[in-house]
Design a protein around this motif. Sequence first.
Motif, PDB file in Angstrom:
ATOM      1  N   ARG A   9      32.615 -19.818 -16.068  1.00  0.00           N
ATOM      2  CA  ARG A   9      32.135 -20.897 -17.023  1.00  0.00           C
ATOM      3  C   ARG A   9      30.653 -21.502 -16.824  1.00  0.00           C
ATOM      4  O   ARG A   9      30.225 -22.116 -17.641  1.00  0.00           O
ATOM      5  N   CYS A  10      29.921 -20.498 -16.016  1.00  0.00           N
ATOM      6  CA  CYS A  10      28.434 -20.813 -15.656  1.00  0.00           C
ATOM      7  C   CYS A  10      27.469 -19.967 -16.708  1.00  0.00           C
ATOM      8  O   CYS A  10      27.903 -18.727 -16.503  1.00  0.00           O
ATOM      9  N   SER A  11      26.714 -20.390 -17.497  1.00  0.00           N
ATOM     10  CA  SER A  11      25.872 -19.615 -18.321  1.00  0.00           C
ATOM     11  C   SER A  11      25.024 -18.727 -17.531  1.00  0.00           C
ATOM     12  O   SER A  11      24.988 -17.446 -17.831  1.00  0.00           O
ATOM     13  N   LYS A  12      24.576 -19.255 -16.457  1.00  0.00           N
ATOM     14  CA  LYS A  12      23.800 -18.261 -15.668  1.00  0.00           C
ATOM     15  C   LYS A  12      24.506 -17.019 -14.825  1.00  0.00           C
ATOM     16  O   LYS A  12      23.991 -15.727 -14.942  1.00  0.00           O
ATOM     17  N   SER A  13      25.847 -17.317 -14.515  1.00  0.00           N
ATOM     18  CA  SER A  13      26.413 -16.412 -14.008  1.00  0.00           C
ATOM     19  C   SER A  13      26.988 -15.286 -15.149  1.00  0.00           C
ATOM     20  O   SER A  13      27.022 -13.996 -14.814  1.00  0.00           O
ATOM     21  N   GLU A  89      26.324 -21.734  -4.946  1.00  0.00           N
ATOM     22  CA  GLU A  89      25.343 -21.636  -6.113  1.00  0.00           C
ATOM     23  C   GLU A  89      25.571 -20.193  -6.516  1.00  0.00           C
ATOM     24  O   GLU A  89      26.142 -19.544  -5.927  1.00  0.00           O
ATOM     25  N   ARG A  90      25.184 -20.034  -7.666  1.00  0.00           N
ATOM     26  CA  ARG A  90      25.798 -18.841  -8.554  1.00  0.00           C
ATOM     27  C   ARG A  90      24.943 -18.263  -9.476  1.00  0.00           C
ATOM     28  O   ARG A  90      23.965 -18.947 -10.004  1.00  0.00           O
ATOM     29  N   PRO A  91      24.852 -16.873  -9.946  1.00  0.00           N
ATOM     30  CA  PRO A  91      25.678 -16.010  -9.250  1.00  0.00           C
ATOM     31  C   PRO A  91      25.085 -15.408  -8.085  1.00  0.00           C
ATOM     32  O   PRO A  91      23.648 -15.035  -7.916  1.00  0.00           O
ATOM     33  N   ILE A  92      25.896 -14.980  -7.038  1.00  0.00           N
ATOM     34  CA  ILE A  92      25.186 -14.327  -6.035  1.00  0.00           C
ATOM     35  C   ILE A  92      25.757 -12.496  -6.267  1.00  0.00           C
ATOM     36  O   ILE A  92      26.663 -12.352  -6.489  1.00  0.00           O
ATOM     37  N   ALA A  99      21.002  -8.769  -0.890  1.00  0.00           N
ATOM     38  CA  ALA A  99      21.502  -9.876  -1.899  1.00  0.00           C
ATOM     39  C   ALA A  99      20.507 -10.886  -2.488  1.00  0.00           C
ATOM     40  O   ALA A  99      19.620 -11.062  -1.751  1.00  0.00           O
ATOM     41  N   VAL A 100      21.081 -11.285  -3.548  1.00  0.00           N
ATOM     42  CA  VAL A 100      20.146 -12.356  -4.358  1.00  0.00           C
ATOM     43  C   VAL A 100      21.050 -13.342  -5.013  1.00  0.00           C
ATOM     44  O   VAL A 100      22.233 -12.976  -5.245  1.00  0.00           O
ATOM     45  N   ILE A 101      20.407 -14.580  -4.935  1.00  0.00           N
ATOM     46  CA  ILE A 101      21.177 -15.333  -5.872  1.00  0.00           C
ATOM     47  C   ILE A 101      20.326 -15.272  -7.346  1.00  0.00           C
ATOM     48  O   ILE A 101      19.321 -15.553  -7.375  1.00  0.00           O
ATOM     49  N   ALA A 102      20.886 -14.904  -8.352  1.00  0.00           N
ATOM     50  CA  ALA A 102      20.471 -14.337  -9.535  1.00  0.00           C
ATOM     51  C   ALA A 102      19.841 -15.413 -10.709  1.00  0.00           C
ATOM     52  O   ALA A 102      20.774 -15.357 -11.376  1.00  0.00           O
ATOM     53  N   ARG A 103      19.306 -16.262 -10.147  1.00  0.00           N
ATOM     54  CA  ARG A 103      18.669 -17.337 -10.894  1.00  0.00           C
ATOM     55  C   ARG A 103      17.097 -17.317 -10.809  1.00  0.00           C
ATOM     56  O   ARG A 103      16.483 -17.627  -9.884  1.00  0.00           O
ATOM     57  N   PRO A 104      16.645 -16.714 -11.755  1.00  0.00           N
ATOM     58  CA  PRO A 104      17.218 -16.153 -13.096  1.00  0.00           C
ATOM     59  C   PRO A 104      17.589 -14.807 -12.801  1.00  0.00           C
ATOM     60  O   PRO A 104      17.551 -14.203 -11.746  1.00  0.00           O
TER      61      PRO A 104
END
Length: 112
Positions: A9-13, A89-92, A99-104
């Motif tokens: 449901r998350c556009s960034k994910s 927080e997402r996506p991981i 690992a990264v929190i992929a934002r952006p």
Amino acid sequence: MITIYHNPRCSKSREGLAYLEDKKVEVDVIKYLDEPISKETLKHLIALLNIKPIELVRTKEAEWADYKNQQLSDDAIIEAMVKHPKLIERPIVVNGNKAVIARPFSKIEDIL
């Protein structure tokens, strides 16, 4: 293999997953709202990300309201995320021991 902790449901994910698919890498998709993350796994992810647990919390989510004015230990913050996975927080994105929190989503390049 790359693992993405994903919320469809998350556009960034969705952007992060699409980026990985475009790169044609093998991806293990974990829909963490459907497949709850254990406390141990969450601690491991936080260690890989090299962050404090509070840095993984989506503090603007309604579920955080009960916690935001409290002095919480790291363990209590992790417990809150286990109880309310929407707070994570997402996506991981995980690749081995990175690992990264992929934002952006372009942050994924840092671990490929």
